[in-house]
Design an enzyme around this catalytic site. Structure first.
Site, short mmCIF file in Angstrom:
data_model
loop_
_atom_site.label_atom_id
_atom_site.label_comp_id
_atom_site.label_asym_id
_atom_site.label_seq_id
_atom_site.Cartn_x
_atom_site.Cartn_y
_atom_site.Cartn_z
N GLY A 13 -51.51 28.48 -13.58
CA GLY A 13 -51.11 27.73 -14.78
C GLY A 13 -50.11 26.65 -14.42
O GLY A 13 -49.11 26.45 -15.13
N ASN A 90 -48.12 32.95 -13.67
CA ASN A 90 -47.45 32.18 -14.71
C ASN A 90 -48.38 31.79 -15.87
O ASN A 90 -47.94 31.64 -17.00
CB ASN A 90 -46.86 30.91 -14.06
N TYR A 158 -49.47 38.60 -28.28
CA TYR A 158 -48.66 37.99 -27.21
C TYR A 158 -47.55 38.97 -26.78
O TYR A 158 -47.33 39.20 -25.59
CB TYR A 158 -48.05 36.68 -27.72
P1 NAP Z 1 -47.77 25.84 -20.97
O1 NAP Z 1 -47.03 24.55 -20.87
O2 NAP Z 1 -48.74 26.01 -22.08
O3 NAP Z 1 -48.48 26.13 -19.56
C1 NAP Z 1 -49.35 27.20 -19.38
C2 NAP Z 1 -50.46 26.77 -18.46
O4 NAP Z 1 -51.36 27.87 -18.28
C3 NAP Z 1 -51.29 25.62 -19.07
O5 NAP Z 1 -51.52 24.61 -18.12
C4 NAP Z 1 -52.56 26.33 -19.46
O6 NAP Z 1 -53.70 25.51 -19.48
C5 NAP Z 1 -52.68 27.37 -18.38
N1 NAP Z 1 -53.69 28.38 -18.70
C6 NAP Z 1 -54.08 28.82 -19.93
N2 NAP Z 1 -55.09 29.69 -19.80
C7 NAP Z 1 -55.37 29.80 -18.49
C8 NAP Z 1 -56.32 30.52 -17.74
N3 NAP Z 1 -57.22 31.32 -18.31
N4 NAP Z 1 -56.32 30.38 -16.39
C9 NAP Z 1 -55.44 29.56 -15.77
N5 NAP Z 1 -54.52 28.84 -16.44
C10 NAP Z 1 -54.48 28.95 -17.78
O7 NAP Z 1 -46.77 27.06 -21.11
P2 NAP Z 1 -45.35 27.39 -20.44
O8 NAP Z 1 -44.37 27.42 -21.52
O9 NAP Z 1 -45.13 26.60 -19.22
O10 NAP Z 1 -45.64 28.93 -20.07
C11 NAP Z 1 -45.73 29.43 -18.76
C12 NAP Z 1 -45.54 30.94 -18.83
O11 NAP Z 1 -44.24 31.21 -19.36
C13 NAP Z 1 -46.51 31.64 -19.77
O12 NAP Z 1 -46.88 32.88 -19.22
C14 NAP Z 1 -45.69 31.85 -21.04
O13 NAP Z 1 -46.14 32.94 -21.80
C15 NAP Z 1 -44.33 32.12 -20.44
N6 NAP Z 1 -43.21 31.89 -21.37
C16 NAP Z 1 -42.98 30.66 -21.94
C17 NAP Z 1 -41.86 30.50 -22.76
C18 NAP Z 1 -41.50 29.17 -23.37
O14 NAP Z 1 -40.56 29.13 -24.17
N7 NAP Z 1 -42.15 28.08 -23.04
C19 NAP Z 1 -41.01 31.58 -23.00
C20 NAP Z 1 -41.30 32.80 -22.42
C21 NAP Z 1 -42.39 32.95 -21.59
P3 NAP Z 1 -54.12 24.84 -20.89
O15 NAP Z 1 -53.11 23.76 -21.10
O16 NAP Z 1 -55.48 24.33 -20.68
O17 NAP Z 1 -54.04 25.92 -21.94
#
Ligand code: NAP
Length: 253
Positions: A13, A90, A158
């Site tokens: 990701g 991630n 989630y």
């Molecule tokens: P993000 O900007 O949405 O990035 C997540 C990435 O994962 C996106 O590029 C997405 O692609 C990709 N992805 C989705 N489904 C996938 C799949 N089946 N195989 C491979 N890649 C896939 O989110 P982020 O905030 O950076 O989140 C990263 C991690 O941190 C996640 O696990 C999230 O749950 C966790 N997290 C985030 C927060 C926050 O506040 N942002 C807080 C706690 C935890 P698409 O764009 O095509 O969907």
């Protein structure tokens, strides 16, 4: 201590958000980095950034729900750089829906990406790591992990996936210690990435959330990547099975 020269890392990701900064950070520390995501679009750009900084990277398409694509990613990594030292699980999604409207398909989609995907990637990478009795896995959970974490309405699936990651991390750490593979998790709070845009673009919701965070701001993704770097480096050599919170004091509040 934080030098990753001669290390090979996979970040899932990684085309945007936190995955992107994890990949850039590990590359800056000297690791050769596989920048993988469900679509190649964006991954190549991250690799370009890595190379501009003098690092080494390779973009690979990998949907973490597809075992075959994960096996291909591991195979291509080993073919190119001979081994895997680091996996950062991630890739994740969040989809908002009231519990009473949640379908089995909604549940499966989130659990398949956020939890089963972590299992499949961890197992494929650990099989390589076990061969040389060395490796580190970091699983990105969330403050929505339950127990000491926080429950959130409208994302029951989630929260279940993130709680699952913490349990998986602990159990995996126990088994993998015999292979000198460390496994830890990170529970981020509110981090400024595209994932939280729908919530944080609503002034009312943003105000409500930030009021609960003692530091009254979101984190820059880099502030989580710094912790990833620590957990994959020798700086954390005695840490395994831990979940480390990085949340601006949210859970303490
Ligand atoms: P993000 O900007 O949405 O990035 C997540 C990435 O994962 C996106 O590029 C997405 O692609 C990709 N992805 C989705 N489904 C996938 C799949 N089946 N195989 C491979 N890649 C896939 O989110 P982020 O905030 O950076 O989140 C990263 C991690 O941190 C996640 O696990 C999230 O749950 C966790 N997290 C985030 C927060 C926050 O506040 N942002 C807080 C706690 C935890 P698409 O764009 O095509 O969907």
């Amino acid at each position: 201590m934080f030098d990753l020269k001669n290390k090979v890392a996979i970040v899932t990701g990684a085309r945007r958000g936190m995955g992107r900064t994890h990949a850039l950070t590990l590359a800056k520390a000297g690791a050769k980095v596989i920048v993988s995501d469900i679509s190649l679009e964006g991954c190549e750009k991250v690799v370009k950034e890595i190379k501009k900084d003098g690092g080494e990277g390779l973009a690979l398409k990998c949907d973490v729900t597809k075992k075959q694509e994960i096996e291909q990613m591991v195979k291509k990594t080993v073919e190119k750089w001979g081994k895997i030292d680091i996996l950062v699980n991630n890739a994740g999604i969040v989809e908002f829906k009231p519990f009473l409207e949640l379908t089995e398909q909604d549940w499966d989609k989130t659990l398949d990406i956020n939890l089963k995907g972590y299992f499949l990637c961890a197992q494929a990478a650990a099989k390589e790591m076990a061969k040389k009795k060395s490796g580190v896995i970091v699983n990105i959970a969330s403050v929505a992990m339950g127990q000491q974490g926080i429950g959130f309405p409208n994302i029951v699936h989630y929260c279940a996936s993130k709680g699952g990651i913490v349990g998986m991390t602990e159990a995996l750490a126990l088994e993998m210690a015999a292979y000198n593979i460390r496994v830890n998790a990170i529970a981020p709070g509110m981090i400024d990435t595209p994932m939280v845009d729908p919530v944080m673009k609503d002034p009312q919701q943003k105000k409500g959330i930030l009021a609960r965070v003692p530091m009254h701001r979101m984190a820059d993704p880099q502030e989580v990547s710094n912790l990833v770097l620590f957990l994959v480096s020798d700086g954390s050599s005695y840490m395994t099975g831990s979940t480390v919170v990085v949340d601006g004091g949210w859970l303490a509040g």
